[in-house]
Scaffold this motif. Structure first.
Motif, PDB file in Angstrom:
ATOM      1  N   SER A 173       0.815  -1.212   0.000  1.00 36.75           N
ATOM      2  CA  SER A 173       0.000   0.000   0.000  1.00 36.75           C
ATOM      3  C   SER A 173       0.853   1.267   0.000  1.00 36.75           C
ATOM      4  CB  SER A 173      -0.913   0.010   1.238  1.00 36.75           C
ATOM      5  OG  SER A 173      -1.774  -1.097   1.251  1.00 36.75           O
ATOM      6  N   GLY A 174       2.138   1.124   0.302  1.00 37.19           N
ATOM      7  CA  GLY A 174       3.020   2.267   0.479  1.00 37.19           C
ATOM      8  C   GLY A 174       3.072   3.297  -0.635  1.00 37.19           C
ATOM      9  N   PRO A 175       3.053   2.887  -1.919  1.00 43.47           N
ATOM     10  CA  PRO A 175       3.086   3.901  -2.975  1.00 43.47           C
ATOM     11  C   PRO A 175       1.959   4.926  -2.857  1.00 43.47           C
ATOM     12  CG  PRO A 175       3.625   1.780  -3.914  1.00 43.47           C
ATOM     13  CD  PRO A 175       3.222   1.525  -2.480  1.00 43.47           C
ATOM     14  N   ALA A 176       0.789   4.481  -2.408  1.00 46.15           N
ATOM     15  CA  ALA A 176      -0.336   5.417  -2.251  1.00 46.15           C
ATOM     16  C   ALA A 176      -0.027   6.458  -1.183  1.00 46.15           C
ATOM     17  CB  ALA A 176      -1.620   4.672  -1.895  1.00 46.15           C
ATOM     18  N   TYR A 177       0.700   6.042  -0.136  1.00 49.12           N
ATOM     19  CA  TYR A 177       1.073   7.001   0.895  1.00 49.12           C
ATOM     20  C   TYR A 177       1.994   8.079   0.312  1.00 49.12           C
ATOM     21  CZ  TYR A 177       0.144   2.669   3.600  1.00 49.12           C
ATOM     22  OH  TYR A 177      -0.363   1.493   4.086  1.00 49.12           O
ATOM     23  N   VAL A 178       2.947   7.622  -0.505  1.00 52.71           N
ATOM     24  CA  VAL A 178       3.905   8.556  -1.106  1.00 52.71           C
ATOM     25  C   VAL A 178       3.206   9.488  -2.092  1.00 52.71           C
ATOM     26  CG1 VAL A 178       6.015   8.753  -2.481  1.00 52.71           C
ATOM     27  CG2 VAL A 178       5.808   6.921  -0.781  1.00 52.71           C
ATOM     28  N   PHE A 179       2.297   8.930  -2.883  1.00 55.75           N
ATOM     29  CA  PHE A 179       1.547   9.772  -3.826  1.00 55.75           C
ATOM     30  C   PHE A 179       0.755  10.849  -3.080  1.00 55.75           C
ATOM     31  CE2 PHE A 179       1.243   5.729  -6.620  1.00 55.75           C
ATOM     32  CZ  PHE A 179       2.502   5.979  -7.144  1.00 55.75           C
ATOM     33  N   HIS A 180       0.180  10.464  -1.953  1.00 56.60           N
ATOM     34  CA  HIS A 180      -0.589  11.446  -1.180  1.00 56.60           C
ATOM     35  C   HIS A 180       0.336  12.500  -0.574  1.00 56.60           C
ATOM     36  CE1 HIS A 180      -3.825  13.255   0.959  1.00 56.60           C
ATOM     37  NE2 HIS A 180      -3.339  12.941   2.151  1.00 56.60           N
ATOM     38  N   PHE A 181       1.531  12.093  -0.170  1.00 56.18           N
ATOM     39  CA  PHE A 181       2.489  13.065   0.355  1.00 56.18           C
ATOM     40  C   PHE A 181       2.854  14.086  -0.729  1.00 56.18           C
ATOM     41  CE2 PHE A 181       6.813  14.599   1.161  1.00 56.18           C
ATOM     42  CZ  PHE A 181       6.649  15.123   2.439  1.00 56.18           C
ATOM     43  N   ILE A 182       3.015  13.594  -1.969  1.00 55.90           N
ATOM     44  CA  ILE A 182       3.300  14.513  -3.086  1.00 55.90           C
ATOM     45  C   ILE A 182       2.129  15.476  -3.271  1.00 55.90           C
ATOM     46  CG2 ILE A 182       3.648  14.660  -5.588  1.00 55.90           C
ATOM     47  CD1 ILE A 182       5.149  11.980  -5.405  1.00 55.90           C
ATOM     48  N   GLU A 183       0.922  14.952  -3.177  1.00 58.33           N
ATOM     49  CA  GLU A 183      -0.260  15.820  -3.272  1.00 58.33           C
ATOM     50  C   GLU A 183      -0.240  16.890  -2.186  1.00 58.33           C
ATOM     51  OE1 GLU A 183      -4.115  13.474  -4.801  1.00 58.33           O
ATOM     52  OE2 GLU A 183      -3.212  12.535  -3.054  1.00 58.33           O
ATOM     53  N   CYS A 184       0.069  16.471  -0.963  1.00 59.50           N
ATOM     54  CA  CYS A 184       0.075  17.405   0.167  1.00 59.50           C
ATOM     55  C   CYS A 184       1.189  18.436   0.037  1.00 59.50           C
ATOM     56  CB  CYS A 184       0.229  16.640   1.487  1.00 59.50           C
ATOM     57  SG  CYS A 184      -1.207  15.639   1.936  1.00 59.50           S
ATOM     58  N   LEU A 185       2.379  18.000  -0.381  1.00 59.43           N
ATOM     59  CA  LEU A 185       3.498  18.930  -0.532  1.00 59.43           C
ATOM     60  C   LEU A 185       3.222  19.915  -1.659  1.00 59.43           C
ATOM     61  CD1 LEU A 185       6.260  19.661   0.592  1.00 59.43           C
ATOM     62  CD2 LEU A 185       7.301  18.012  -0.977  1.00 59.43           C
ATOM     63  N   THR A 186       2.573  19.440  -2.712  1.00 59.99           N
ATOM     64  CA  THR A 186       2.176  20.330  -3.808  1.00 59.99           C
ATOM     65  C   THR A 186       1.187  21.386  -3.315  1.00 59.99           C
ATOM     66  OG1 THR A 186       2.491  18.596  -5.475  1.00 59.99           O
ATOM     67  CG2 THR A 186       1.077  20.447  -6.080  1.00 59.99           C
ATOM     68  N   ALA A 187       0.171  20.938  -2.594  1.00 60.37           N
ATOM     69  CA  ALA A 187      -0.833  21.866  -2.061  1.00 60.37           C
ATOM     70  C   ALA A 187      -0.202  22.873  -1.103  1.00 60.37           C
ATOM     71  CB  ALA A 187      -1.947  21.089  -1.365  1.00 60.37           C
ATOM     72  N   ALA A 188       0.727  22.398  -0.281  1.00 61.60           N
ATOM     73  CA  ALA A 188       1.396  23.296   0.658  1.00 61.60           C
ATOM     74  C   ALA A 188       2.228  24.344  -0.089  1.00 61.60           C
ATOM     75  CB  ALA A 188       2.291  22.492   1.604  1.00 61.60           C
ATOM     76  N   GLY A 189       2.852  23.911  -1.196  1.00 66.49           N
ATOM     77  CA  GLY A 189       3.613  24.853  -2.020  1.00 66.49           C
ATOM     78  C   GLY A 189       2.711  25.920  -2.631  1.00 66.49           C
ATOM     79  N   GLU A 190       1.538  25.501  -3.089  1.00 63.17           N
ATOM     80  CA  GLU A 190       0.572  26.463  -3.630  1.00 63.17           C
ATOM     81  C   GLU A 190       0.127  27.445  -2.549  1.00 63.17           C
ATOM     82  OE1 GLU A 190      -2.507  25.126  -6.543  1.00 63.17           O
ATOM     83  OE2 GLU A 190      -1.854  23.131  -5.880  1.00 63.17           O
ATOM     84  N   ASN A 191      -0.135  26.918  -1.348  1.00 62.81           N
ATOM     85  CA  ASN A 191      -0.559  27.777  -0.249  1.00 62.81           C
ATOM     86  C   ASN A 191       0.530  28.773   0.140  1.00 62.81           C
ATOM     87  OD1 ASN A 191      -3.007  26.442  -0.109  1.00 62.81           O
ATOM     88  ND2 ASN A 191      -2.359  25.035   1.508  1.00 62.81           N
ATOM     89  N   ALA A 192       1.784  28.393  -0.144  1.00 65.59           N
ATOM     90  CA  ALA A 192       2.908  29.284   0.157  1.00 65.59           C
ATOM     91  C   ALA A 192       3.143  30.307  -0.954  1.00 65.59           C
ATOM     92  CB  ALA A 192       4.174  28.463   0.396  1.00 65.59           C
ATOM     93  N   GLY A 193       2.350  30.222  -2.032  1.00 60.96           N
ATOM     94  CA  GLY A 193       2.427  31.223  -3.084  1.00 60.96           C
ATOM     95  C   GLY A 193       2.970  30.766  -4.410  1.00 60.96           C
TER      96      GLY A 193
END
Length: 268
Positions: A173-193
């Motif tokens: 199941s681990g790849p899904a965790y990593v994919f979600h982390f990429i989603e979260c880091l992307t969203a955090a980057g957007e929130n940072a401008g």
């Protein structure tokens, strides 16, 4: 002529493994048969040049290796059709939560059965495959299955079948965790401008590069983390959030435990 391989089920995981084996030249189209009841998925497999069939009952001849890549919920309906191969074939299962005892019950107690937990990066030859073999699997059969699976990524074995639920929870199941982390880091980057595409590129390449560095380095991941972290710097500030009170560790451990419990449930 090579060994005859029957792949039962050609959904995302089965198709990913099949493409990897063929791309690496370890399995010739003439040595492979795919059994898939779904017309679209069967047609997709046929485009690779392999023989296809709608059901196990339609197969003729013998098989050296029969690989089950179907949903765990249907295995008791699907597997009996392959019991006639038990005298000469080795069976490999990629079903989460389904123990070798289930296959011995269906196929006979003398059946040679291997459990394999792969993950989706097998599609690009970067997967993680973990094997467990019952007492009936020969060294030659294990070597053949291992060589085939190694074309899809790294392969390791365990001697205690009970650990397979933990394997499923971490690497399956681990790849899904990593994919979600990429989603979260992307969203955090957007929130940072950052612009969306820039944030996505930064997140994906950072995860990709860090994973490769961890894989190729002689240093432990913890030491690599320390090397990036300057006292009172930006990384230290971020890690104080992620690591404070074991925040991320507890969250990931809870997630893995949930996946492990579900794997156990699927095996009942």
């Amino acid at each position: 002529m090579g060994k005859s391989v029957v792949l039962v089920g050609c959904g995302n995981m089965g198709y990913a493994m099949l493409k990897g084996w063929m791309a690496a030249g370890k399995l010739a189209a003439g040595d492979a048969t795919v059994v898939e009841p779904n017309d679209e998925l069967r047609g997709r497999a046929a485009k690779l040049g392999v023989t296809v069939a709608e059901s196990g009952e339609a197969l003729a001849g013998d098989a050296d290796l029969v690989i089950f890549a179907v949903k765990p919920q249907v295995i008791r309906d699907v597997a009996p059709a392959y019991a006639r191969f038990a005298s000469g074939a080795t069976f490999v299962s990629v079903l989460a939560g389904t123990g070798t005892a289930t296959f011995e019950e269906i196929l006979g107690r003398h059946a040679a059965v291997m459990r394999c937990m792969p993950n989706t990066p097998a599609a690009i030859g970067k997967g993680m495959m973990v094997l467990f073999s019952n007492r009936n699997v020969t060294k030659d059969a294990k070597a053949f299955a291992t060589a085939l699976l190694a074309t899809s990524g790294a392969v390791t074995s365990i001697d205690n079948e009970e650990l397979m639920d933990a394997v499923t929870a971490v690497s399956g199941s681990g790849p899904a965790y990593v994919f979600h982390f990429i989603e979260c880091l992307t969203a955090a980057g957007e929130n940072a401008g950052l612009p969306k595409e820039t944030a996505k590129l930064l997140a994906m390449q950072t995860v990709y590069g860090a994973a490769n560095l961890a894989s190729e380095s002689d240093e432990e991941p913890g030491r690599l983390r320390e090397q990036v972290t300057s006292p009172n710097g930006t990384t230290a500030a971020a890690l104080s959030v992620l690591m404070g009170g074991n925040r991320l560790l507890d969250l990931v451990s809870e997630a893995v435990d949930a996946a492990k419990k579900r794997s156990i449930e699927l095996g009942k």
